[in-house]
Design an enzyme around this catalytic site. Structure first.
Site, PDB file in Angstrom:
ATOM      1  N   ARG A  75      -0.581   8.941   9.218  1.00 20.34           N
ATOM      2  CA  ARG A  75      -0.433   7.587   9.514  1.00 20.34           C
ATOM      3  C   ARG A  75       0.008   6.638   8.270  1.00 20.34           C
ATOM      4  O   ARG A  75      -0.552   6.984   7.192  1.00 20.34           O
ATOM      5  CB  ARG A  75      -1.732   6.952   9.894  1.00 20.34           C
ATOM      6  CG  ARG A  75      -1.789   5.312  10.122  1.00 20.34           C
ATOM      7  CD  ARG A  75      -3.060   4.982  10.870  1.00 20.34           C
ATOM      8  NE  ARG A  75      -4.255   5.217   9.985  1.00 20.34           N
ATOM      9  CZ  ARG A  75      -4.568   4.133   9.037  1.00 20.34           C
ATOM     10  NH1 ARG A  75      -3.754   3.233   8.889  1.00 20.34           N
ATOM     11  NH2 ARG A  75      -5.682   4.584   8.579  1.00 20.34           N
ATOM     12  N   HIS A  89     -10.665  10.150   7.141  1.00 19.81           N
ATOM     13  CA  HIS A  89     -10.674   8.694   7.456  1.00 19.81           C
ATOM     14  C   HIS A  89     -10.154   8.261   8.677  1.00 19.81           C
ATOM     15  O   HIS A  89     -10.771   7.548   9.379  1.00 19.81           O
ATOM     16  CB  HIS A  89      -9.571   8.394   6.416  1.00 19.81           C
ATOM     17  CG  HIS A  89      -9.336   6.897   6.493  1.00 19.81           C
ATOM     18  ND1 HIS A  89     -10.417   5.743   6.121  1.00 19.81           N
ATOM     19  CD2 HIS A  89      -8.153   6.073   6.436  1.00 19.81           C
ATOM     20  CE1 HIS A  89     -10.000   4.557   6.316  1.00 19.81           C
ATOM     21  NE2 HIS A  89      -8.424   4.883   6.418  1.00 19.81           N
ATOM     22  N   GLU A 110       0.895  -1.153   0.108  1.00 18.55           N
ATOM     23  CA  GLU A 110      -0.161   0.095   0.095  1.00 18.55           C
ATOM     24  C   GLU A 110       0.656   1.104  -0.162  1.00 18.55           C
ATOM     25  O   GLU A 110       2.038   1.236   0.059  1.00 18.55           O
ATOM     26  CB  GLU A 110      -0.898  -0.032   1.133  1.00 18.55           C
ATOM     27  CG  GLU A 110      -2.064  -1.127   1.027  1.00 18.55           C
ATOM     28  CD  GLU A 110      -2.889  -1.150   2.339  1.00 18.55           C
ATOM     29  OE1 GLU A 110      -2.847  -0.272   3.131  1.00 18.55           O
ATOM     30  OE2 GLU A 110      -3.920  -2.005   2.184  1.00 18.55           O
ATOM     31  N   HIS A 135      -8.661   9.940   3.497  1.00 16.69           N
ATOM     32  CA  HIS A 135      -8.277   8.958   2.581  1.00 16.69           C
ATOM     33  C   HIS A 135      -8.383   9.347   1.255  1.00 16.69           C
ATOM     34  O   HIS A 135      -9.467  10.033   0.999  1.00 16.69           O
ATOM     35  CB  HIS A 135      -9.104   7.753   2.855  1.00 16.69           C
ATOM     36  CG  HIS A 135      -8.537   6.307   2.341  1.00 16.69           C
ATOM     37  ND1 HIS A 135      -8.491   6.099   0.918  1.00 16.69           N
ATOM     38  CD2 HIS A 135      -7.913   5.152   2.727  1.00 16.69           C
ATOM     39  CE1 HIS A 135      -7.958   4.983   0.576  1.00 16.69           C
ATOM     40  NE2 HIS A 135      -7.704   4.425   1.750  1.00 16.69           N
ATOM     41  N   ARG A 171      -0.546   8.888   2.278  1.00 17.78           N
ATOM     42  CA  ARG A 171      -1.823   9.784   2.158  1.00 17.78           C
ATOM     43  C   ARG A 171      -2.090  10.921   2.113  1.00 17.78           C
ATOM     44  O   ARG A 171      -2.923  11.660   1.597  1.00 17.78           O
ATOM     45  CB  ARG A 171      -2.851   8.812   3.044  1.00 17.78           C
ATOM     46  CG  ARG A 171      -3.062   7.415   3.055  1.00 17.78           C
ATOM     47  CD  ARG A 171      -3.810   6.803   3.976  1.00 17.78           C
ATOM     48  NE  ARG A 171      -4.133   5.522   3.730  1.00 17.78           N
ATOM     49  CZ  ARG A 171      -4.909   4.549   4.638  1.00 17.78           C
ATOM     50  NH1 ARG A 171      -5.164   5.068   5.670  1.00 17.78           N
ATOM     51  NH2 ARG A 171      -4.965   3.259   4.245  1.00 17.78           N
TER      52      ARG A 171
END
Length: 545
Positions: free
Chosen positions: A388, A353, A118, A245, A291
């Protein structure tokens, strides 16, 4: 009035993993305000990050986490998170979680699970259960909790406030450090407030996604644990860092649906309406950038082109059968919305998110009130810093719930004496004349936060948001002390406070770092600092606490 060894507020991965471990050492009460399946854990798609490949390394995972956190991670706690990752995976498997297994060829390399990659990760290290990892984890943990003899699971129990020294009976005094002794909770089905006392109280109620008009979070994510801790006197930290997100399915008028980052890890490319892979000019990792960078780039491209969304192109990422096999539920959802991801681009837009800040805790997840702990999205452990890294959230819940229990056992707190504490005041206030006003207030908060405290901020917008929220807060405060208990009012009280904490924290940070981008302070400062807020005035005691 019941007394327990452990009280857990919340039923996600953090709370349930703590409860299962703690049940071997005493009586555990788990409070969850709706059904135990609600919350953010069951919505998680991508997976849980951990070093499982011999070709990967702990150092690599640590390095990726620190890089994503924009310099604000606490390195010692990141090290704990990463190094205890494989053990956390083993614990989940022992509780019955069925992760997607690797094929025979991969298993021969010593890798038991199918690993995905990811955004922000330099290697394939995301353990998953198809594309519904959270749902599988939630299923297994709930089943294990229901079978555990020492755990009492109370659904439809909405926590109102933590029990502290101000709830002692007249003549009783608190000795030593300020402590938490349990929680008052509304039994929604019976409309009765109950008193639950515990030697240790763990808050893991999730984040504050409902503060924003567009969010991937469940409806229960109203910041209850953060608000309760703050009102009790605990410090909160880094609340300005709300993660958006980058990719949710764009479908106005319908519930938000997350498009997992694993699709980009599988080769998906973000494109604009002209087909340009705009992320190629933004970051070396292109569409797999962290992100904060990706969400900001999508937002900028939408504003530049005047478009309401961008696209995720999966058409060159394997056959239709391959995509359906890797992402069965996302594939099905897209198809139901008229998009065949093997042939058509997926329309995507960012949404609120994950809260990287929260209750300030130490490396054992202990807050600065004695016998109070916070884990998961409710807590600010320092592992996420200013942004994060993908799939570190589920890992954090398992690792730091274990550390919280170890600390409780090491300090061995005694059960509170029920004779020293007051029950919730039985005096009943009159019902609110129109509860629809709470829905209107919620809409105002969500709109304000989305437009003024979103992906890109400014001093003017933050000041305007603070003004709006102050007015709403005054009304909510008056209603809380005037009218009878109403679940929507309890949640709104918490969400309003958390929205104010986000704005106050954002106003204090005079730079742009990670998830906090302010056009009036576009540069990152060399000095590293955390934003810490603490309530300065205790709420006035009236007929109700």
């Amino acid at each position: 009035m019941a007394v327990y060894d452990f009280i857990v507020v919340g039923s996600g991965i953090a709370g349930l993993s703590f409860a299962l471990r703690a049940s071997r050492h005493g009586r555990v009460l788990v409070l969850t305000k709706q059904l135990s399946e609600a919350g953010s854990t069951h919505l998680a798609q991508g997976g849980i990050a951990s070093v499982m490949d011999p070709a990967d390394s702990m150092e690599g995972h640590i390095r990726d986490t620190l890089a994503a956190g924009a310099g604000l991670c606490r390195a010692d706690r990141v090290k704990i998170l990463v190094e205890q990752g494989p053990e956390a995976i083993r614990d989940l498997v022992s509780w019955g979680v069925r992760f997607t297994r690797a094929n025979a060829r991969i298993r021969a390399k010593g890798i038991p699970f199918d690993l995905a990659r990811e955004g922000g990760h330099s290697n394939f290290r995301v353990v998953h259960a198809e594309d519904l990892t959270g749902r599988e984890i939630q299923r297994a943990l709930i089943e294990a909790v229901r079978l555990a003899p020492n755990i009492t699971l109370r659904e439809n129990a909405l926590a109102i406030d933590l029990i502290t020294a101000k709830h002692l009976k007249p003549g009783q005094r608190e000795s030593g450090t300020k402590s938490v002794y349990g929680v008052y909770a509304l039994d929604v089905s019976r409309n009765r407030v109950e008193t639950h006392l515990g030697a240790a109280t763990l808050l893991c109620t999730g984040g504050v996604g409902q503060a924003y008009a567009h969010t991937t979070n469940d409806s229960v994510s109203t910041g209850d644990g953060i608000a309760m801790a703050y009102r009790a006197g605990a410090a909160v930290e880094d609340m300005e860092f709300m993660q958006f997100h980058p990719t949710t399915f764009y479908n106005p008028g319908h519930p938000t649906y997350l498009i997992s980052e694993a699709l980009r890890g599988h080769g998906g490319v973000l494109r604009n309406h002209r087909g340009e892979a705009f992320m190629d000019k933004v970051h070396p990792l292109k569409s797999l950038a962290p992100r904060d960078i990706t969400a900001r780039a999508i937002d900028a491209e939408m504003k530049r082109t005047g478009r309401a969304h961008m696209f995720l192109d999966m058409t060159r990422c394997g056959s239709r059968a391959d995509l359906r096999r890797h992402f069965p539920n996302i594939f099905r959802h897209c198809l139901e919305q008229g998009v065949d991801m093997s042939r058509q681009w997926i329309p995507v837009v960012p949404a609120a998110h994950f809260m990287c800040g929260g209750v300030k805790v130490d490396g054992n997840s202990a807050a600065d009130l004695k016998n109070l702990y916070a884990v998961g999205e409710t807590a600010c452990t320092g592992v996420h810093g200013a942004n994060r890294l993908a799939s570190n959230s589920l890992l954090e819940g398992v690792v730091f719930s274990g550390r919280a229990l170890d600390h409780v056992l090491a300090t061995a707190p005694s059960r509170p004496d029920r004779n020293r504490f007051r029950e919730w005041d039985s005096f009943r206030f009159k019902p609110a004349p129109e509860t629809i006003i709470y829905s209107h207030a919620l809409e105002a908060i969500r709109s304000t936060m989305w437009h003024y405290v979103g992906i890109v901020r400014s001093d003017f917008r933050l000041a305007r948001a603070a003004e709006f929220l102050h007015v709403i807060s005054r009304h909510i405060h008056a209603d809380y002390w005037s009218f009878s208990m109403e679940p929507n009012l309890i949640e709104l009280r918490n969400l309003t406070l958390c929205a104010e904490l986000i704005v106050r924290s954002a106003q204090r940070r005079k730079e742009s770092r990670g998830l906090h981008y302010n056009v009036d302070h576009p540069h990152m400062l060399k000095a590293l600092r955390h934003t810490v807020l603490r309530a300065s005035v205790t709420a006035k005691r009236t007929g109700r606490f």
